[in-house]
Design an enzyme around this catalytic site. Structure first.
Site: not given
Ligand SMILES: *[C@@H]1O[C@H](CO)[C@@H](O)[C@H](O)[C@H]1NC(C)=O
Ligand SMILES: CC(=O)N[C@H]1CO[C@H](CO)[C@@H](O)[C@@H]1O
Length: 736
Positions: A142, A449
């Site tokens: 990223d 998550d």
């Protein structure tokens, strides 16, 4: 040979933990003790006009909260289970038909996450004890930086000697850095000894080249000539503004992709998804979703492993462990993911910042598993691709592993795949789709998550927690107090946000069992603990100064439930801690961190959750390393607490520590003035003095940091002055 009967032997077994009996035996008397405390609080509440009425009610509310929270944690721990796998049965039955595994490693910034560390993680999973033609490793960058791409090119080359070395000599762990740091050099001139030194040298040369480039901050012209992929960076404007970059560094379908022994290599892919200033990138969840789509075109493995870039795999058979669950003929089809614990290797003996998460790993999550399956914690987790992509569980669901083994694009060349896949990693691809909602990881939450795991449980799936003796993944723990507190603030803020927006009791109603809903709650409600804890460490000491009694005197029988609950509860916690491999000092540090997290991290996490919807901006905690790395890590090794920064978190901690010290001095004056022991025993303030005393003991490192230390890690002077002022002010207000 295995007989027909063996086909019915399971690939894993589940056993109840024997430790649940002592736990259940301990929980019942505690419950009785808590009831007595409530009885006392209700019957002896001070009269309406008495000064102690409000502090008393506040204390009672805190105790009610703590008891409720204790109840939640008790539900989680009620029925812990262990899992054991049979990898030999897996090989016997399924070796030929093992499914493909796609491994996702995510990194975001080459300056914070050193590329040398990232490729060690990559190499450790490429070297899994698994058919290489069925493994594919994807690195999502990223940071979109050639400083990460270059090390991956190096790693793809190094893998050609590293993988055969690992296979031939069965070396463990398979992260070269960890291996050469921990393994003893083989002696004599065995075959291994010769290869050992040459491979070690290649590794160290490679690491030096990578570190030089990282330090330089750009990739030199010479290196850029080595791979056509570098030309992509000609059109990269900045980190936040670039096209999708996809490079297949090793294509397992390419007959030339072999190691020096002629064995196949796993696929290795570099991906930096497209970033444009006007599109939200959704952090790690966005990166994971791009990987899910891209990998579905390239390798389409039915199992996906996701690891953080700082967590190398310490066990080359971890993938086989996970497959024992998915491929079990009877129970496998209801399991959506297999979560391994997050463990760390940078811990000191007494784990000063309590980073090991030992109790969570060794106790709590076993119970979570017993209640329906642990939550997904973002790293070290094997998923079914189907469930990540939004499939609902149904009784008819059957994983047809053969379906996945049909390769559609056998002969497509790497460059053709690269071109066709870029579209999947573009900014606009997700527009008007279910990605981030029903498909892939969910967006809009800092702990994507937990939220995603919760959604999977709500779709009817189960999960499994596997905690083998030899840890499967090892990461790096925070090494300063502030890092640790800020990390917990981030986690708990996200957790609480999940509780508010997707409360398991509402969102999971009728979709998952009540005990699983309850098991999520202690984690999601972490930040709320700040209120009761702040109250408990501030109000009783101030009332002590003022002479307001909030607890029974020691000679009063009502003191018994208090002492019982406190002592048994803490003694049990100490026993458990030591049983899980900790030390007494480690337990003591854990108590301190328990306090500090609650009064700082959780407090700010709670505050931000309340203030954000009202339009206030978030309190920002940026960690800037001002002091030289070396002395920080030296103090860490010596277990000296690191302050050294001016953070509002430290102001709260220091102020409360001082407040307790002042009140304790006031209390001791009282003790000294007592005529005899009898008078002390019937002193209505004795328990508050004791409470202050314990808090002073816990806070000793803070006093040192405030007044005694001279190194860079002490409390900054301005912070010392500020907290002394605040504490004195509070005492003055209480007195007059
Ligand atoms: C990591 O693996 C090595 C063997 O390679 C083992 O000795 C060690 O105990 C493992 N570490 C942990 C924390 O389990
Ligand atoms: C970031 C950090 O502190 N890394 C250390 C982890 O532990 C190893 C060995 O104990 C050190 O070499 C690293 O510097």
């Amino acid at each position: 040979m295995e007989s027909n009967d063996d086909h019915h032997l399971p690939l894993f077994v589940t056993k109840s933990a024997r430790a649940r009996i002592p736990f259940q035996l301990y929980a019942l008397p505690i419950l009785v003790g808590i009831c007595f405390i409530f009885e006392y609080r209700v019957s002896y509440i001070p009269a309406k006009e008495a000064a102690g009425r409000w502090p008393w009610i506040g204390l009672f509310l805190s105790e009610l909260w703590f008891s409720f929270y204790w109840f939640l944690t008790t539900v989680v721990r009620w029925n812990p289970i262990y899992r054991y796998t049979f990898k030999d049965r897996l090989s016997l039955r399924h070796e030929k038909a093992l499914p493909g595994i796609d491994i996702f490693v995510c990194t975001a910034d080459p300056m914070i996450e050193p590329p040398a560390m990232v490729i060690n993680t990559v190499l450790s999973v490429m070297a899994y004890d698994y058919p290489p033609e069925k493994l594919s490793v994807y690195l999502s960058d990223d940071g979109g930086s050639d400083l990460t791409f270059y090390p991956l090119v190096e790693a793809s080359r190094f893998s050609k000697i590293w993988l055969p070395f690992c296979n031939k000599f069965k070396v463990e762990p398979r992260s070269p850095e960890a291996y050469f740091r921990t393994a003893a050099e083989p002696l004599g001139d065995s075959a291994m000894a010769k290869e050992w030194s040459s491979i070690k040298k290649s590794y160290e040369d490679m690491r030096k080249r990578i570190e030089t480039t990282t330090k330089l901050g750009r990739v030199s012209e010479e290196i850029r000539k080595e791979h056509k992929g570098f030309s992509e960076w000609n059109s990269v404007a900045s980190r936040q503004d670039h096209q999708a970059i996809l490079q297949i560094l090793i294509n397992r379908k390419d007959p030339k992709a072999v190691d020096i022994e002629g064995q196949r290599l796993p696929t290795l892919v570099y991906l930096a998804r497209e970033k444009r200033p006007h599109y939200h990138h959704n952090f790690k969840a966005g990166a994971m979703n791009a990987l899910i789509r891209v990998s579905s075109r390239i390798s389409n493995g039915p199992i996906i492993l996701n690891v953080d870039c700082d967590m190398y795999s310490n066990n080359s058979v971890a993938a086989r462990d996970a497959l024992c669950f998915f491929m079990d003929e009877e129970k496998g089809r209801e399991i959506a993911f297999v979560q391994f614990p997050q463990t760390f290797e940078n811990l000191t003996k007494n784990d000063l910042y309590s980073s090991s998460l030992n109790i969570i790993n060794e106790v709590d999550f076993l119970g979570f598993d017993g209640n329906g399956g642990p939550c997904y914690i973002g790293s070290g987790c094997f998923h079914r691709r189907d469930t990540l992509c939004g499939h609902k569980y149904s009784k008819e669901y059957k994983a047809d592993w053969k379906r996945w083994n049909i390769d559609r694009k056998v002969e497509e060349s790497a460059s053709v795949i690269e071109e066709t896949c870029k579209e999947l990693a573009s900014c606009t691809y997700e527009k008007n789709t279910q990605w981030g909602k029903e498909m892939g990881l969910k967006y809009g939450c800092p702990v994507e998550d937990i939220l995603t795991g919760l959604a999977i449980h709500c779709r009817g799936w189960k999960s499994v927690y596997l905690n083998p003796e030899r840890k499967a993944f090892l990461g790096v723990a925070p090494t300063t107090l502030l890092q640790s507190l800020v990390q917990h603030k981030r986690w708990t803020e996200g957790d609480f946000q999940v509780f508010v927006s997707n409360c398991p009791f509402v969102y999971g109603h009728k979709k998952m069992p009540l005990k699983l809903q309850l098991s999520y709650s202690p984690y999601l409600l972490w930040p709320v603990n700040c209120l009761g804890t702040l109250y408990y460490v501030a109000v009783p000491p101030l009332c002590l100064l003022r002479g307001i009694s909030l607890f029974p005197e020691i000679s009063n029988p009502w003191v018994l439930p208090f002492l019982f609950v406190i002592f048994v509860h803490r003694a049990y916690s100490l026993g458990e801690f030591v049983w899980c491999g900790g030390t007494f000092g480690g337990w003591w540090n854990d108590q301190r961190m328990w306090l500090y997290k609650r009064i700082s991290s959780y407090f700010f996490a709670f505050l931000d959750n309340i203030l954000k919807p009202l339009g206030f901006t978030e309190s920002a905690f940026v960690i800037t390393a001002k002091v030289a790395e070396d002395d920080v890590s030296q103090r860490y090794e010596e277990e000296v607490m690191e302050f050294g920064a001016s953070s509002p978190m430290f102001t709260i901690i220091a102020t409360l520590a001082l407040l307790n010290a002042f009140c304790f001095v006031g209390g001791m004056k009282r003790v000294i003035m007592q005529k005899d022991v009898q008078a002390l025993l019937s002193d209505p303030l004795a328990l508050q003095i004791l409470l202050c005393g314990i808090l002073v003991l816990i806070n000793l490192p803070v006093y040192q940091g405030l007044f005694l230390r001279k190194d860079n890690g002490r409390m900054p002077t301005s912070l010392t002055l500020r907290s002394v002022m605040f504490a004195l002010l509070a005492c003055a207000l209480a007195l007059y």
